[in-house]
Motif scaffolding. Structure first.
Motif, PDB file in Angstrom:
ATOM      1  N   HIS A 152      27.635  29.618  37.933  1.00 37.33           N
ATOM      2  CA  HIS A 152      29.111  29.302  38.152  1.00 37.33           C
ATOM      3  C   HIS A 152      29.950  28.603  37.104  1.00 37.33           C
ATOM      4  O   HIS A 152      31.134  28.171  37.241  1.00 37.33           O
ATOM      5  N   GLY A 153      29.104  28.361  35.921  1.00 39.66           N
ATOM      6  CA  GLY A 153      29.863  27.506  34.784  1.00 39.66           C
ATOM      7  C   GLY A 153      29.614  26.128  35.129  1.00 39.66           C
ATOM      8  O   GLY A 153      30.514  25.305  34.249  1.00 39.66           O
ATOM      9  N   ILE A 154      28.829  25.797  35.744  1.00 38.20           N
ATOM     10  CA  ILE A 154      28.626  24.202  36.155  1.00 38.20           C
ATOM     11  C   ILE A 154      27.365  23.805  35.242  1.00 38.20           C
ATOM     12  O   ILE A 154      26.160  24.147  35.807  1.00 38.20           O
ATOM     13  N   GLU A 155      27.610  22.767  34.216  1.00 42.33           N
ATOM     14  CA  GLU A 155      26.322  22.524  33.313  1.00 42.33           C
ATOM     15  C   GLU A 155      25.821  21.021  33.737  1.00 42.33           C
ATOM     16  O   GLU A 155      26.845  20.381  33.953  1.00 42.33           O
ATOM     17  N   ILE A 156      24.763  20.956  34.147  1.00 40.45           N
ATOM     18  CA  ILE A 156      24.090  19.562  34.447  1.00 40.45           C
ATOM     19  C   ILE A 156      23.364  19.224  33.282  1.00 40.45           C
ATOM     20  O   ILE A 156      22.097  19.686  33.105  1.00 40.45           O
ATOM     21  N   PRO A 157      23.427  18.053  32.442  1.00 36.93           N
ATOM     22  CA  PRO A 157      22.629  17.621  31.542  1.00 36.93           C
ATOM     23  C   PRO A 157      21.166  16.969  32.060  1.00 36.93           C
ATOM     24  O   PRO A 157      21.424  16.511  33.221  1.00 36.93           O
ATOM     25  N   GLY A 158      20.452  17.343  31.379  1.00 35.94           N
ATOM     26  CA  GLY A 158      18.978  16.915  31.883  1.00 35.94           C
ATOM     27  C   GLY A 158      18.387  17.663  33.100  1.00 35.94           C
ATOM     28  O   GLY A 158      18.860  18.671  33.603  1.00 35.94           O
ATOM     29  N   ASP A 159      17.211  17.330  33.729  1.00 36.91           N
ATOM     30  CA  ASP A 159      16.576  18.002  34.709  1.00 36.91           C
ATOM     31  C   ASP A 159      17.353  17.568  36.097  1.00 36.91           C
ATOM     32  O   ASP A 159      17.507  16.237  36.294  1.00 36.91           O
ATOM     33  N   ILE A 190      19.712  24.151  40.740  1.00 37.86           N
ATOM     34  CA  ILE A 190      18.856  24.830  39.935  1.00 37.86           C
ATOM     35  C   ILE A 190      18.933  25.977  39.351  1.00 37.86           C
ATOM     36  O   ILE A 190      18.442  26.406  38.419  1.00 37.86           O
ATOM     37  N   LYS A 191      19.593  26.852  40.482  1.00 37.68           N
ATOM     38  CA  LYS A 191      19.176  28.375  40.256  1.00 37.68           C
ATOM     39  C   LYS A 191      20.611  28.846  40.063  1.00 37.68           C
ATOM     40  O   LYS A 191      20.557  29.926  39.477  1.00 37.68           O
TER      41      LYS A 191
END
Length: 468
Positions: free
Chosen positions: A70-77, A64-65
């Protein structure tokens, strides 16, 4: 009646390691454990499960932080599934305990499940869960029954809202506001777990600093870092009452001016240390002497006043640490075999598994000052390391204390990423009585966190650190 060369009461790190070493040395060995799983507090409700939760919560916090940086994208919560997290923790515990059982079988150690108590100095009654009692005879007996969480005399632990570390490992929900009484290792570790998962965390500490047994510089740095993590600290506060009001807990304390302060939360973790656990041993039947503080009295060989009875780990003097107990278990086994082992208690490292981690071995700066020892200091910040910048773990430092005349390393204190592992380098160096210059001339791989040890040693050697 079955007879053994050695019987060990308690299967924690001290007890099971003692059993393995005794068996390796050719002794017919038995171990007695009252619970259905081996491993004691450390494996079941201490070291192992707390580290599992620390690692899981660390992964969540990174997600979450830090992932975005680092360029890592997570879709949604990103969400916490506490039930699954607790379940994973338990699977780690189960695997580890099963590993101990495997080692008992491998080394042909007889395991008795039940409560062991002395009948006399060579006989132990084992009360089993079915109510039956079996008696065994042993030429030598090792007491390794560990410790239990302490509390304050006016606190009623209901184990629902007012809890110890044991219950904190099994919560069904993330607290809204967790009040932690005690700024020591256990309170800080579990406080950080639940802070990462979304709880408000308030630490109430009687002393004027957290982890008061460690070097003052480590306490100061850890306080600074955890404040950045939004943990609240109330130091020099004496808790006077703790009450469960149903859905909330009210903690009252006096600050250093004597003014009453009230804290309200939904859970209160009481982490004011641990006490030696000798309940139910019927130790008086064997004639074993106790100290006033509840520990078992032993000599330099960990031998009680009864020559064939020894005691190790949390039930004897010294730090309550799993690795200290392991060393003592090995030590006693080798004494019984006629060998001449040694333990240097000054070189038993201490670790706090928060993030950043904290680790230390040897003398603190305060201890050297009090003893009148002339010393010099070398310190190096983690943020000056390429490896620290690469991983975004910039907080902390390594501090080396060396004798001003001989340059021998007297103490090493560190806070930062992976210092729980890094402290072993300092222990090794000090075991061989290395000087700061010795360490400074050893090649350290680049880029690593270990370079901070070399640089701190350089700083202690004529103030010649290279990268600051």
């Amino acid at each position: 009646m079955t007879q053994y060369d050695v019987a060990i009461i308690g299967s924690g790190p001290g007890g099971y390691v003692a059993a393995i070493r005794c068996a390796q040395l050719g002794m017919k060995t038995a171990i007695i454990e009252k619970y259905s799983t081996l491993g004691g507090t450390c494996l079941n409700v201490g070291c192992i499960p707390s580290k599992a939760l620390l690692d899981s919560s660390h992964h969540y916090e990174d997600a979450i932080k830090h992932f975005d940086t680092h360029g890592i994208e997570i879709p949604g919560d990103v969400k916490v599934n506490l039930k699954k997290m607790i379940s994973r923790k338990q699977s780690v515990v189960d695997q580890t305990c099963a590993g101990v059982k495997f080692l008992m079988d491998k080394n042909k150690i007889e395991v008795y499940e039940g409560i062991g108590s002395f009948k006399d100095a060579t006989h132990i009654d084992i009360k089993k869960n079915d109510g039956k009692t079996e008696t065994i005879e042993a030429k030598n007996i090792i007491i390794a029954t560990g410790s239990k969480p302490s509390t304050l005399p006016f606190i009623k632990l209901d184990k629902k809202r007012i809890i110890t570390s044991t219950e904190a490992l099994e919560l069904k929900e993330v607290p809204k506001h967790l009040i932690v009484i005690g700024g020591g290792v256990i309170g800080l570790e579990l406080g950080q777990v639940y802070k990462r998962l979304g709880a408000e965390v308030t630490v109430v500490e009687f002393m004027d600093r957290i982890v008061p047994g460690m070097d003052k510089a480590l306490s100061k740095e850890l306080t600074k870092v955890m404040k950045k993590q939004k943990v609240k600290f109330n130091l020099s506060h004496k808790v006077t009452s703790v009450e469960n009001k149903g859905d909330e807990v009210v903690v009252k304390a006096e600050d250093k001016k004597g003014q009453e302060v009230t804290f309200t939360g939904d859970y209160c973790l009481v982490s004011v240390g641990r006490r030696p656990f000798t309940d139910g041993l019927n130790i008086e039947a064997a004639g074993v002497e106790m100290e006033k503080n509840g520990t078992i009295a032993v000599n330099e060989h960990l031998q009680t006043n009864i020559p064939n009875i020894y005691a190790i780990g949390d039930v004897v003097r010294g730090a309550m640490l799993a690795h200290k107990a392991e060393e003592e278990g090995t030590f006693v086994a080798e004494i019984l075999a006629g060998q001449k082992p040694h333990i240097d208690y000054n070189l038993i490292p201490g670790v706090v598994y928060t993030w950043p981690e904290v680790a230390a071995v040897g003398k603190t700066e305060e201890e050297l000052k009090e003893a009148g020892v002339a010393y010099k200091v070398g310190q190096f910040p983690m943020r000056a390391l390429g490896r620290a910048r690469a991983s975004m773990d910039l907080d902390g430092f390594v501090k080396i204390l060396a004798d001003k005349e001989t340059d021998e390393v007297l103490g090493v204190h560190m806070i930062g990423a992976r210092v729980a592992d890094l402290i072993a380098e300092a222990v090794t160096a000090m075991e061989f009585r290395a000087s700061a210059e010795d360490i400074s001339r050893m090649s350290h791989a680049h880029p690593t966190f270990a370079e901070a040890v070399k640089e701190a040693a350089l700083a202690a050697t004529d103030n010649r650190a290279l990268h600051v």
